[in-house]
Design an enzyme around this catalytic site. Structure first.
Site, PDB file in Angstrom:
ATOM      1  N   GLY A  42       0.828  -1.209   0.000  1.00  0.00           N
ATOM      2  CA  GLY A  42       0.000   0.000   0.000  1.00  0.00           C
ATOM      3  C   GLY A  42       0.850   1.242   0.000  1.00  0.00           C
ATOM      4  N   GLY A  64       2.123   2.416   5.708  1.00  0.00           N
ATOM      5  CA  GLY A  64       3.332   1.629   5.915  1.00  0.00           C
ATOM      6  C   GLY A  64       4.056   2.023   7.196  1.00  0.00           C
ATOM      7  N   GLU A  97       5.727  -3.092   0.726  1.00  0.00           N
ATOM      8  CA  GLU A  97       5.717  -2.777  -0.707  1.00  0.00           C
ATOM      9  C   GLU A  97       4.943  -1.477  -0.863  1.00  0.00           C
ATOM     10  OE1 GLU A  97       7.536  -4.323  -2.641  1.00  0.00           O
ATOM     11  OE2 GLU A  97       7.941  -6.165  -1.534  1.00  0.00           O
ATOM     12  N   CYS A  99       1.450   0.260  -8.605  1.00  0.00           N
ATOM     13  CA  CYS A  99       2.622   0.776  -7.888  1.00  0.00           C
ATOM     14  C   CYS A  99       3.882   0.743  -8.746  1.00  0.00           C
ATOM     15  CB  CYS A  99       2.846  -0.019  -6.603  1.00  0.00           C
ATOM     16  SG  CYS A  99       3.131  -1.783  -6.847  1.00  0.00           S
ATOM     17  N   PRO A 141       2.869   4.752   1.707  1.00  0.00           N
ATOM     18  CA  PRO A 141       3.858   4.970   2.766  1.00  0.00           C
ATOM     19  C   PRO A 141       3.258   5.418   4.092  1.00  0.00           C
ATOM     20  CG  PRO A 141       3.994   6.686   1.067  1.00  0.00           C
ATOM     21  CD  PRO A 141       3.101   5.623   0.536  1.00  0.00           C
TER      22      PRO A 141
END
Length: 486
Positions: A192, A197, A214, A252, A194
């Site tokens: 997903g 994350g 990721e 992404c 940042p």
């Protein structure tokens, strides 16, 4: 079935009990689960197609290419290599440890949490599950609530096709994710953005849980001026696919923006216009060949990118928006302001900025001045430029003369670096990501040296110093008087 709310400690306990029973370590169990994934994809193909159409507007051919076909390939690859991956690996042991033998033994980590993304809801859920179960782990999957139909299909099909005592699905939004992150897992894999994350990593740190992130980023494509018309034609087709042809740019590792020479930009723009029309027609929304934007929130975000000062003036193709159908036409922008949001944040949509440079070599410094991307693409036959891009830039991967295809290659790892994430998976790398390589050393009793042990004296100090100069076999010969110290 998947759960929407509740306390997940009971689920986690069942998963841990199953793992502790040793069942998931058995090769037969791992194989049966991999076969279950293959059966799921084959027998529920129409349900997967419908769910992807409902949530993302994906054409069924695109859905098979990007999610069903690639996942089935990965499962078959794991089945074909499982015995090799599970086997221990002999390692060289120095003579200083003689007599001994060493090996690395892969062992599963335990119970792993996989938090997947909405843009490839089946691929980004099942791909890491393949690695986790191949490595012998129990798994808790949380699909993204942003693709609710796909989440529901995943919960239902995994319940029926896989071992529910070892592989579970929980559905829900951010509150469910927050509850899960309070629990102790042995590994977390998150796909997903940042911001989330950082939340995942902070929660994992409290339990010292290893994490694979990721996170994506702004993936540039360096487009050189190619002399061959055939090379130009193929390159343009691959660029269009790398930007618009997979989930409408909501990828992404999709091309985020292009860097090219100023003198080549007009030609490049015309090539792109021509092949966009060829791929999606004069009415892209009606062509059924390009996905929709996932929801109104993301549609508004992309709309705001275009409405920033001086950005709209840079549009040279496209720009039409249909909020009712959540559709944005493939759009090309030429030299938007570098400080505009469209050039500072990941676009994740069908908007393609082109940034012009005096020399194509300037692209290297441009890329280096920005956060490390998940992927870099170079469309060039110039071997010197290729070498410089490899040596002077940093990214999760670099691909020349194509885009996105590196994701589907099982023999290469997929993962980021720096702000684009860390950890890697796919193929054997998935197995390793969800395994611990345990070092095992077995020594014999044939030879032992007293200078290892107290009480200490100067003679033992000299022998220890000699031990650093010689291997144990030489020391044996010296001790027996069969070899001189000189």
């Amino acid at each position: 079935m998947g759960e929407v709310v509740g306390d997940f400690e009971g689920d986690l306990k069942e998963l841990r009990d199953t793992f502790n029973s040793g069942k998931t370590r058995e090769a037969s169990w791992r194989r049966s689960q991999l076969h279950g994934i293959i059966s799921l994809l084959k027998e529920r193909e129409s349900d997967i197609f419908k769910a992807l159409k409902q949530d993302l507007g994906k054409h069924h051919v695109e859905a098979y290419r990007d999610e069903i076909g690639t996942v089935a390939k990965s499962a078959n690859y794991a089945l074909g290599n499982l015995n090799k991956w599970m086997g221990s690996k002999r390692v060289k042991v120095p003579l200083a440890a003689f007599p001994s033998r060493g090996k690395l033994v892969p062992e599963p980590l335990g119970v792993v949490l996989i938090i997947s993304s909405w843009n490839f809801p089946f691929g980004l859920s099942l791909e890491p599950i393949i690695g986790a179960i191949a490595a012998g782990n129990a798994v808790l999957l949380k699909p993204s609530e942003i693709a609710p139909t796909c989440s529901s299909v995943l919960a239902e099909t995994i319940y029926y096709y896989l071992d529910n005592s070892a592989i579970k699905v929980v559905e829900g939004g951010s509150s469910v994710g927050e509850k899960l992150l309070r629990l102790k897992f042995d590994k977390i894999l998150y796909t997903g953005g940042p911001r989330v994350g950082q939340i995942v990593m902070a929660a994992a740190a409290k339990n010292l849980t290893p994490v694979t992130l990721e996170l994506g980023g702004k993936c540039p494509a360096v487009v050189d001026c190619m002399s061959s018309s055939w090379d130009q034609k193929i390159a343009i087709k691959r660029i269009i696919w790398g930007k618009f042809g997979a989930c409408a740019g909501q990828v992404c590792i999709g091309i985020d923006y292009i860097l090219t020479q100023k003198k080549f930009a007009p030609t490049l723009v015309e090539f792109l216009k021509k092949h966009i029309k060829k791929s999606f027609g004069d009415n892209p929304m009606g062509s059924n060949n390009i996905a929709k934007i996932v929801n109104k929130k993301h549609f508004s975000r992309l709309k705001d990118l275009l409405n920033e000062p001086n950005v709209k003036n840079s549009i040279v193709y496209g720009g039409s928006l249909n909020e009712e159908n959540l559709f944005i036409e493939p759009t090309i922008l030429l030299d938007p302001p570098l400080d505009a949001t469209i050039m500072t944040e990941e676009i994740f949509g069908p908007l393609l900025p082109i940034i012009t440079l005096e020399a194509i070599e300037d692209s290297i410094q441009f890329i280096r001045s920005r956060p490390k991307p998940l992927a870099i693409y170079g469309f060039t036959n110039n071997e010197k430029l290729q070498k410089r891009m490899m040596c002077e830039t940093s990214s999760g991967s670099i691909t020349f003369n194509d885009a996105i295809i590196q994701y589907a290659i099982d023999t290469m790892p997929f993962g980021g670096v720096g702000g684009s994430g860390f950890g890697r998976y796919h193929g054997k790398y998935s197995f390793e990501d969800f395994s611990h390589q345990k070092a095992v050393l077995v020594r014999g009793y044939l030879i032992d040296f007293g200078f290892r042990y107290p009480p200490w004296n100067d003679k033992k100090l000299q022998l220890l110093k000699s031990g650093l100069r010689y291997n144990y076999l030489t020391l044996v010969l010296i001790k027996l008087g069969l070899k001189s110290k000189a």
